[in-house]
Design a protein around this motif. Structure first.
Motif, PDB file in Angstrom:
ATOM      1  N   PHE A 386     -87.990   4.964  23.089  1.00  0.00           N
ATOM      2  CA  PHE A 386     -88.726   3.701  23.047  1.00  0.00           C
ATOM      3  C   PHE A 386     -87.950   2.629  23.826  1.00  0.00           C
ATOM      4  CE2 PHE A 386     -89.707   6.174  19.301  1.00  0.00           C
ATOM      5  CZ  PHE A 386     -91.102   6.190  19.329  1.00  0.00           C
ATOM      6  N   TYR A 387     -88.695   1.841  24.568  1.00  0.00           N
ATOM      7  CA  TYR A 387     -88.086   0.857  25.470  1.00  0.00           C
ATOM      8  C   TYR A 387     -88.839  -0.464  25.375  1.00  0.00           C
ATOM      9  CZ  TYR A 387     -88.341  -1.669  29.935  1.00  0.00           C
ATOM     10  OH  TYR A 387     -88.415  -2.646  30.899  1.00  0.00           O
ATOM     11  N   ASN A 388     -88.107  -1.538  25.584  1.00  0.00           N
ATOM     12  CA  ASN A 388     -88.753  -2.847  25.797  1.00  0.00           C
ATOM     13  C   ASN A 388     -87.757  -3.768  26.476  1.00  0.00           C
ATOM     14  OD1 ASN A 388     -90.745  -4.768  25.860  1.00  0.00           O
ATOM     15  ND2 ASN A 388     -91.109  -4.757  23.655  1.00  0.00           N
ATOM     16  N   ARG A 389     -88.274  -4.893  26.939  1.00  0.00           N
ATOM     17  CA  ARG A 389     -87.446  -5.836  27.695  1.00  0.00           C
ATOM     18  C   ARG A 389     -87.979  -7.237  27.471  1.00  0.00           C
ATOM     19  NH1 ARG A 389     -87.977  -5.506  34.241  1.00  0.00           N
ATOM     20  NH2 ARG A 389     -88.587  -7.660  34.517  1.00  0.00           N
ATOM     21  N   TRP A 436     -79.229   2.147  24.135  1.00  0.00           N
ATOM     22  CA  TRP A 436     -78.420   1.094  24.734  1.00  0.00           C
ATOM     23  C   TRP A 436     -79.140  -0.250  24.711  1.00  0.00           C
ATOM     24  CZ3 TRP A 436     -81.323  -0.722  28.774  1.00  0.00           C
ATOM     25  CH2 TRP A 436     -82.230   0.170  29.361  1.00  0.00           C
ATOM     26  N   LEU A 437     -78.347  -1.295  24.813  1.00  0.00           N
ATOM     27  CA  LEU A 437     -78.823  -2.666  25.040  1.00  0.00           C
ATOM     28  C   LEU A 437     -78.158  -3.166  26.308  1.00  0.00           C
ATOM     29  CD1 LEU A 437     -80.016  -5.534  24.090  1.00  0.00           C
ATOM     30  CD2 LEU A 437     -77.721  -5.905  23.186  1.00  0.00           C
ATOM     31  N   LEU A 438     -78.935  -3.740  27.218  1.00  0.00           N
ATOM     32  CA  LEU A 438     -78.382  -4.294  28.452  1.00  0.00           C
ATOM     33  C   LEU A 438     -78.749  -5.762  28.568  1.00  0.00           C
ATOM     34  CD1 LEU A 438     -77.053  -4.001  31.289  1.00  0.00           C
ATOM     35  CD2 LEU A 438     -79.320  -3.361  32.154  1.00  0.00           C
ATOM     36  N   ILE A 439     -77.760  -6.578  28.874  1.00  0.00           N
ATOM     37  CA  ILE A 439     -77.976  -8.003  29.161  1.00  0.00           C
ATOM     38  C   ILE A 439     -77.504  -8.248  30.585  1.00  0.00           C
ATOM     39  CG2 ILE A 439     -77.457 -10.380  28.501  1.00  0.00           C
ATOM     40  CD1 ILE A 439     -76.599  -9.266  25.738  1.00  0.00           C
ATOM     41  N   GLY A 443     -81.068 -11.097  39.928  1.00  0.00           N
ATOM     42  CA  GLY A 443     -80.457 -11.406  41.216  1.00  0.00           C
ATOM     43  C   GLY A 443     -81.296 -12.321  42.075  1.00  0.00           C
ATOM     44  N   THR A 444     -82.530 -12.637  41.624  1.00  0.00           N
ATOM     45  CA  THR A 444     -83.435 -13.438  42.461  1.00  0.00           C
ATOM     46  C   THR A 444     -83.961 -14.680  41.773  1.00  0.00           C
ATOM     47  OG1 THR A 444     -85.300 -12.065  41.745  1.00  0.00           O
ATOM     48  CG2 THR A 444     -84.191 -11.423  43.776  1.00  0.00           C
ATOM     49  N   GLU A 445     -83.788 -14.788  40.436  1.00  0.00           N
ATOM     50  CA  GLU A 445     -84.354 -15.915  39.695  1.00  0.00           C
ATOM     51  C   GLU A 445     -83.378 -16.330  38.594  1.00  0.00           C
ATOM     52  OE1 GLU A 445     -88.803 -15.022  38.895  1.00  0.00           O
ATOM     53  OE2 GLU A 445     -87.822 -13.069  39.090  1.00  0.00           O
ATOM     54  N   PRO A 446     -83.460 -17.597  38.093  1.00  0.00           N
ATOM     55  CA  PRO A 446     -82.602 -18.040  36.986  1.00  0.00           C
ATOM     56  C   PRO A 446     -83.108 -17.497  35.650  1.00  0.00           C
ATOM     57  CG  PRO A 446     -84.054 -19.821  37.643  1.00  0.00           C
ATOM     58  CD  PRO A 446     -84.295 -18.704  38.616  1.00  0.00           C
ATOM     59  N   ILE A 447     -83.004 -16.193  35.504  1.00  0.00           N
ATOM     60  CA  ILE A 447     -83.550 -15.500  34.337  1.00  0.00           C
ATOM     61  C   ILE A 447     -82.507 -14.532  33.781  1.00  0.00           C
ATOM     62  CG2 ILE A 447     -85.204 -13.683  33.683  1.00  0.00           C
ATOM     63  CD1 ILE A 447     -87.260 -15.039  35.455  1.00  0.00           C
ATOM     64  N   ILE A 448     -82.410 -14.483  32.461  1.00  0.00           N
ATOM     65  CA  ILE A 448     -81.630 -13.444  31.787  1.00  0.00           C
ATOM     66  C   ILE A 448     -82.600 -12.360  31.339  1.00  0.00           C
ATOM     67  CG2 ILE A 448     -80.369 -12.873  29.671  1.00  0.00           C
ATOM     68  CD1 ILE A 448     -78.820 -15.377  29.898  1.00  0.00           C
ATOM     69  N   ARG A 449     -82.247 -11.117  31.621  1.00  0.00           N
ATOM     70  CA  ARG A 449     -83.063  -9.984  31.186  1.00  0.00           C
ATOM     71  C   ARG A 449     -82.302  -9.250  30.072  1.00  0.00           C
ATOM     72  NH1 ARG A 449     -86.783 -10.110  35.242  1.00  0.00           N
ATOM     73  NH2 ARG A 449     -86.057 -10.345  37.395  1.00  0.00           N
ATOM     74  N   VAL A 450     -83.016  -8.984  29.002  1.00  0.00           N
ATOM     75  CA  VAL A 450     -82.454  -8.226  27.884  1.00  0.00           C
ATOM     76  C   VAL A 450     -83.316  -6.977  27.716  1.00  0.00           C
ATOM     77  CG1 VAL A 450     -81.860  -8.241  25.438  1.00  0.00           C
ATOM     78  CG2 VAL A 450     -81.647 -10.338  26.787  1.00  0.00           C
ATOM     79  N   TYR A 451     -82.707  -5.797  27.878  1.00  0.00           N
ATOM     80  CA  TYR A 451     -83.438  -4.541  27.828  1.00  0.00           C
ATOM     81  C   TYR A 451     -82.826  -3.645  26.749  1.00  0.00           C
ATOM     82  CZ  TYR A 451     -82.931  -5.434  33.034  1.00  0.00           C
ATOM     83  OH  TYR A 451     -82.795  -5.953  34.304  1.00  0.00           O
ATOM     84  N   CYS A 452     -83.645  -2.707  26.248  1.00  0.00           N
ATOM     85  CA  CYS A 452     -83.071  -1.702  25.367  1.00  0.00           C
ATOM     86  C   CYS A 452     -83.876  -0.415  25.420  1.00  0.00           C
ATOM     87  CB  CYS A 452     -82.980  -2.199  23.923  1.00  0.00           C
ATOM     88  SG  CYS A 452     -84.520  -2.095  22.983  1.00  0.00           S
ATOM     89  N   GLU A 453     -83.204   0.682  25.078  1.00  0.00           N
ATOM     90  CA  GLU A 453     -83.850   1.973  24.864  1.00  0.00           C
ATOM     91  C   GLU A 453     -83.225   2.590  23.622  1.00  0.00           C
ATOM     92  OE1 GLU A 453     -85.113   5.921  27.398  1.00  0.00           O
ATOM     93  OE2 GLU A 453     -83.043   5.222  27.588  1.00  0.00           O
ATOM     94  N   THR A 454     -84.068   3.172  22.778  1.00  0.00           N
ATOM     95  CA  THR A 454     -83.595   3.780  21.542  1.00  0.00           C
ATOM     96  C   THR A 454     -84.587   4.857  21.113  1.00  0.00           C
ATOM     97  OG1 THR A 454     -83.067   3.380  19.198  1.00  0.00           O
ATOM     98  CG2 THR A 454     -84.744   1.977  20.191  1.00  0.00           C
ATOM     99  N   MET A 455     -84.135   5.776  20.255  1.00  0.00           N
ATOM    100  CA  MET A 455     -85.027   6.774  19.691  1.00  0.00           C
ATOM    101  C   MET A 455     -85.582   6.317  18.345  1.00  0.00           C
ATOM    102  SD  MET A 455     -83.257  10.382  20.841  1.00  0.00           S
ATOM    103  CE  MET A 455     -84.733  11.350  20.497  1.00  0.00           C
TER     104      MET A 455
END
Length: 473
Positions: A386-389, A436-439, A443-455
């Motif tokens: 399962f994934y979301n961002r 995992w969780l990624l913060i 690289g192109t906009e003033p945005i923070i992306r928070v992503y994750c994948e888990t079972m």
């Protein structure tokens, strides 16, 4: 003071009429021309193409004028052309690089300047740094040859890049079985360059192609931006339901990315899509070769690598990292979380058209619907993933955010134990379930992306919310 041009993951993007102007585009083109000349490419050919954003064709003319003014020769596309088609033209025409006037999936306020190397792939970070350093601050330092003069003396030639690309695609995939399969395919072109392509390639058989958003409209109605993820795809998914489509395909504005919906009109997230495409190549087609993935995409690829005994290479986010590793390893597939995938035998570039065709071919070869294909994939990798961002604008100093993230040192995230922190690109916290969780910062906009994948489906939201707290949002 002149606008400073800073390259991101693929080149440069800006707000039209604010920092993205004819002057800044010409300065950017001068930097690329100087770079090509320093690399010993005087008098050689460069491809220039563009998308359907506001005045993109005029910005492309301005780029061609500067390249011609520097003694380079230009093949200029005669119409809006998908990014993978432009990239393939580099190889087909034996050019030394390309400039693509596009802001890809950005909002309608933006346009961009995307550069490619002699392989049709993204230029590596060192090359981008050189180009950026060679961009003059003063328009007076830009060499320009009028477009009409350049066309008259043959230094700029209009051409149709589709001819070579279509011939190439037909060597990679047999289209006839897809044409004859009797599928109903709903295609959303997102008002962009992908319009008409699936209809042209797959028309004439019992398969029915229905297109929406296939005209030019730079304001991108019915979506926030031409990015093939929810909520931008919601209208398309509903159209797929209304037409009882067997599958939904959606390309972003320049057609280098692709998204999918299943036979029920439900979105297939990008990580699952990447897993399916790799499974198709390895299992259905029986091919073997390395997999290249960014750290922001699925661990299902690592599991498939072990199952099929192929190496998996992980890179930072962006095709400026994926393309060099893809080329170096002669990879079978390379891709990222944004819905961009490259394939062996093609140029080292995201190709949303070929990816869509491959997904259709997977359905035809197996006789299975998208939900059934996902069941096969999950069975192979040990269960559902399962994934979301969440993307959120941020204000204030970027370094303060970074310091906060590094100082957080959480023992658990979303109730799962943290096993390690990886800082290849952004800040990725590995979790005990293999997720995992990624913060990371865009690289192109003033945005923070928070992503994750888990079972653990029930932990997705908690993981993301913990990620936002760690970033101070």
């Amino acid at each position: 003071m002149a606008t400073k041009i800073k390259f991101g993951t693929d080149g440069w993007r800006g707000h039209v009429a604010e920092d993205y102007t004819f002057e800044t585009v010409r300065r950017c083109a001068q930097g690329f021309a100087s770079y090509l000349l320093e690399e010993g490419n005087a008098g050689k050919w460069v491809i220039v193409g563009y998308d359907k954003r506001f005045r993109s064709e005029d910005f492309a003319d301005a780029v061609a004028e500067v390249l011609a003014g520097n003694g380079l020769k230009v093949y200029l596309t005669e119409g809006a052309t998908p990014t993978p088609v432009i990239s393939h033209a580099v190889v087909a025409k034996k050019a030394v690089g390309a400039v693509n006037v596009t802001a890809s999936h950005n909002p309608p306020t933006d346009n961009g300047f995307k550069v490619r190397d002699e392989n049709g792939g993204a230029i590596n970070p060192a090359g981008l740094t050189k180009i950026e350093a060679l961009i003059p601050d003063d328009i007076a330092d830009v060499k320009i040859k009028n477009i009409k003069e350049a066309q008259a003396d043959g230094s700029v030639i209009l051409f149709d890049a589709a001819v070579d690309y279509i011939a190439h695609i037909k060597k990679l995939i047999d289209l006839q079985p897809i044409k004859d399969a009797g599928l109903t395919v709903l295609v959303d072109a997102m008002w962009g360059n992908g319009a008409g392509w699936f209809t042209h390639l797959l028309g004439g058989g019992s398969t029915k192609i229905i297109e929406i958003h296939n005209e030019r409209n730079p304001s991108f109605p019915e979506m926030k931006r031409p990015e093939p993820i929810p909520p931008n795809v919601d209208v398309g998914l509903q159209a797929a339901k209304d037409n009882n489509a067997d599958i939904f395909l959606v390309n972003d504005g320049d057609a280098d990315r692709v998204g999918f919906g299943d036979e029920n009109g439900d979105f297939i997230d990008q990580l699952r899509a990447y897993g399916l495409l790799a499974f198709y190549l390895l299992e259905v087609r029986g091919e073997r070769g390395p997999i290249v993935k960014t750290l922001s995409t699925t661990t299902m690829l690592n599991k498939l690598g072990k199952i099929y005994d192929v190496p998996v290479y992980e890179t930072g986010v962006g095709f400026k990292y994926v393309a060099p590793k893809f080329t170096e390893t002669n990879a079978l597939i390379g891709g990222e979380e944004s819905g961009g995938y490259a394939f062996r035998g093609n140029v080292p570039e995201r190709d949303g058209i070929l990816a869509g065709l491959y997904m259709l071919d997977c359905m035809v070869r197996t006789g299975k619907k998208p939900t059934e294909l996902l069941e096969l994939l999950f069975e192979k990798v040990g269960g559902e993933h399962f994934y979301n961002r969440i993307d959120t604008p941020f204000q204030g100093d970027k370094q303060d955010k970074i310091d906060r993230i590094l100082a957080a040192n959480p023992e658990s995230i979303g109730g799962l134990k943290v096993t390690k922190l990886v800082t290849i690109d952004g800040y990725q916290f590995h979790l005990e379930d293999g997720g995992w969780l990624l913060i990371r910062f865009s690289g192109t906009e003033p945005i923070i992306r928070v992503y994750c994948e888990t079972m653990h489906e029930d932990k997705v939201e908690a993981i993301l919310q913990d990620g936002l707290r760690i970033a101070g949002i």
